[in-house]
Enzyme design. Structure first.
Site, short mmCIF file in Angstrom:
data_model
loop_
_atom_site.label_atom_id
_atom_site.label_comp_id
_atom_site.label_asym_id
_atom_site.label_seq_id
_atom_site.Cartn_x
_atom_site.Cartn_y
_atom_site.Cartn_z
CD GLU A 48 8.53 94.12 18.29
OE1 GLU A 48 8.03 93.30 19.09
OE2 GLU A 48 8.38 95.36 18.37
CD GLU A 88 9.85 96.31 22.48
OE1 GLU A 88 9.11 97.25 22.87
OE2 GLU A 88 10.22 96.19 21.31
#
Ligand code: IDC
Length: 527
Positions: free
Chosen positions: A451, A363
């Protein structure tokens, strides 16, 4: 008496004696002539001297072999009532040397518990020991010694212990093959060579790969996911299987593997596969926090854990994501050099694995631009491609992997099988992020939900079932693949296992958190 009458008497006596003699001789012949039998037609036959009688009583040559085999088997059992089995599920070349994973089992077919065990394996000169699991492992001279860890010190009668593994690097493949023949079991410091009869019906059996192949996923499909779907690729915005059919990966993500290493185990993955219908595991390796790979983590240990996860998934025929879990480091450029080395090593180690997927930056956040992420990707992708020309690679997107619409405007060019990460936490991320997904998809960008959870973005807080259901409408509509955060019993909403449960595999529904129960039902199609 007159002469005439005495002559008559003499004649009669002679006649009687003659008759008696004939009768006695006849009887003698009958009595002493040996065994008699009747043939099929009722005639009396004499077989006392025929060879046939002897042959009938002797074992046939076939029986004789069986008896010999049994004798041999018994002798072997005597040597092998408790013994080591070594096998290698994987080996790969590395800088001109041979790396191999060696799996060890101890089979205790005896009638008594065995403690204080030790496996010794003679190795070739120049062999090194890279990592190990489920055993305390040392290399002393040319002997690798594996001793129990705290939970496998005792092997009950008629049982076995498996899942002991080591990774070694030897000069040649022949050295590895030789090692596999050199496993010896020591009990109480002595080379074990005992024989004890096995109690009826209690013989332990060796778990084989075939057992694995035969286990069925919870859903109707028989065979493992990889058996049925093989090498995956990206076609349009879809993942397709080896037959070119659309395929959906439904998975779970570990928490940080350094944080919760105990959940990286084959039994756990098998539980997910067989009881949840999961076909994918994501191995999240933090780069910058809590024993991060690029900060205070032990690189060898972390790579060993990744490998344990990859091997476990591979043996179970599951797909597996190797995730470079950047987060506090914000921008993948920060540890780019480490990332290059890591992905070079991973992609070369797993070049022949068609079930391994690479996620190159979890991320990007903290204002990291798509340009930065893209240029990072353009350096990492060719490194992976040089070893694994077709593996699926997932590229993270800015804003905690939400800006897939931005990536869609300017995707990485020149490579097949590239996908882009979209992450969501349903109680925080709603329509706005779903719109980004539809925008990206309509621009032709393949996205992967690598995710997500159904609580808020902290990984904690309340579950939003309504938003979860809206997200899954989108996921199913577009055949998106996904991995749910996280496999641990940490006391936070996103953990799939209840905080009070310490089991690391084989969970019953009662052991699952609220999120765990929901996810299992979602995958099984019960929600
Ligand atoms: C969270 C974990 C939490 C841990 C924290 C560390 O759930 O236990 O303390 O990381 O920073 C992400 C990240 C993922 C986060 C998760 C929840 O990829 O690492 O895990 N999250 O905050 N992105 C959005 C949410």
């Amino acid at each position: 008496m007159s002469d005439v009458s005495s002559k008559k008497t003499n004649k009669l006596l002679i006649a009687i004696i003659a008759v008696l003699t004939v009768v006695i001789v006849a009887l003698a012949i009958v009595l002493f002539s040996g065994d008699k039998g009747k043939d099929d037609s009722g005639n009396i036959t004499d077989t006392s001297n025929s060879s046939e009688a002897t042959v009938t009583d002797a074992p046939t040559s076939e029986e004789a072999t069986t008896q010999a085999e049994k004798q041999e088997e018994k002798e072997e059992t005597g040597k092998l009532d408790c013994y080591v089995v070594l096998s290698s599920s994987n080996s790969w070349e590395n800088n001109g040397k041979m790396n191999a994973q060696i799996d060890a089992q101890i089979i205790n077919d005896s009638g008594s518990e065995k403690k204080d065990w030790e496996i010794r394996i003679k190795v070739a000169q120049g062999t090194t020991l890279d990592s190990s699991w489920n055993g305390n492992c040392t290399l002393e001279g040319d002997i690798i010694k594996i001793k129990p860890v705290e939970y496998n010190g005792s092997i009950a009668a008629a049982s076995k212990i498996s899942d002991i593994g080591i990774i070694v690097c030897a000069p040649t493949k022949a050295d590895i093959d030789e090692m596999l023949k050199n496993g010896q079991l020591y009990i109480g410091g002595e080379l074990y060579a005992g024989y004890e009869p096995v109690a009826e019906g209690t013989q332990a059996t060796v778990e084989t790969k075939d057992d694995e192949q035969e286990s069925k996923p919870a859903k109707a499909e028989t065979g493992t996911p990889f058996d049925n779907h093989g090498k995956l690729s990206v076609k349009g915005t879809d993942i397709v299987d080896k037959n070119g059919k659309k395929y959906q990966l439904k998975g779970v993500s570990t928490h940080g593997i350094a944080w919760f290493p105990d959940y990286v185990n084959k039994d756990a993955f098998k539980t997910f596969r067989d009881d949840w219908g999961v076909n994918l595991v994501r191995l999240a390796m933090y780069t910058d926090e809590n024993s991060g790979y690029c900060t205070d983590g032990d690189k060898t240990y972390l790579k060993g854990l990744v490998d344990k996860g990859v091997q476990s998934a591979t043996e179970l025929g599951m797909y597996v994501i190797v995730d470079w879990h950047i987060l506090h480091d914000l921008n993948p450029q920060v540890y780019k050099d480490e990332a290059k080395k890591f992905f070079e090593e991973m992609s070369s180690k797993y070049k022949d694995y068609e079930n391994v997927i690479y996620e190159i930056c979890n991320e990007p956040n903290g204002g990291t631009s798509w340009e930065d992420v893209k240029s990072y990707a353009e350096e990492i992708i060719p490194i992976i491609r040089a070893n694994s020309p077709d593996a699926i690679i997932i590229v993270g997107t800015p804003n905690w992997s939400q800006d897939v619409d931005v990536a869609a405007n300017n995707p990485v060019k020149g490579y097949d099988n590239i996908m882009y990460a979209i992450h969501f936490y349903a109680a925080t991320h709603t329509d706005g992020i779903r719109n980004k997904v539809t925008t990206a998809l309509s621009a032709g960008l393949p996205v992967f939900v690598s995710e997500f959870s159904i609580c808020d973005a902290s990984g904690n807080g309340a579950i939003d079932y309504n938003q979860a259901s809206l997200w899954f409408d989108l996921i199913e509509k577009h055949n998106l693949s996904y991995a749910a955060w996280n496999v641990s019993n940490k006391d936070e909403t996103s953990s799939l296992i209840k905080a009070s449960c310490s089991k690391t595999s084989g969970w019953s529904e009662n052991d699952l958190s609220e999120t765990g129960v929901w996810l299992r039902n979602q995958i099984l199609g019960n929600n």
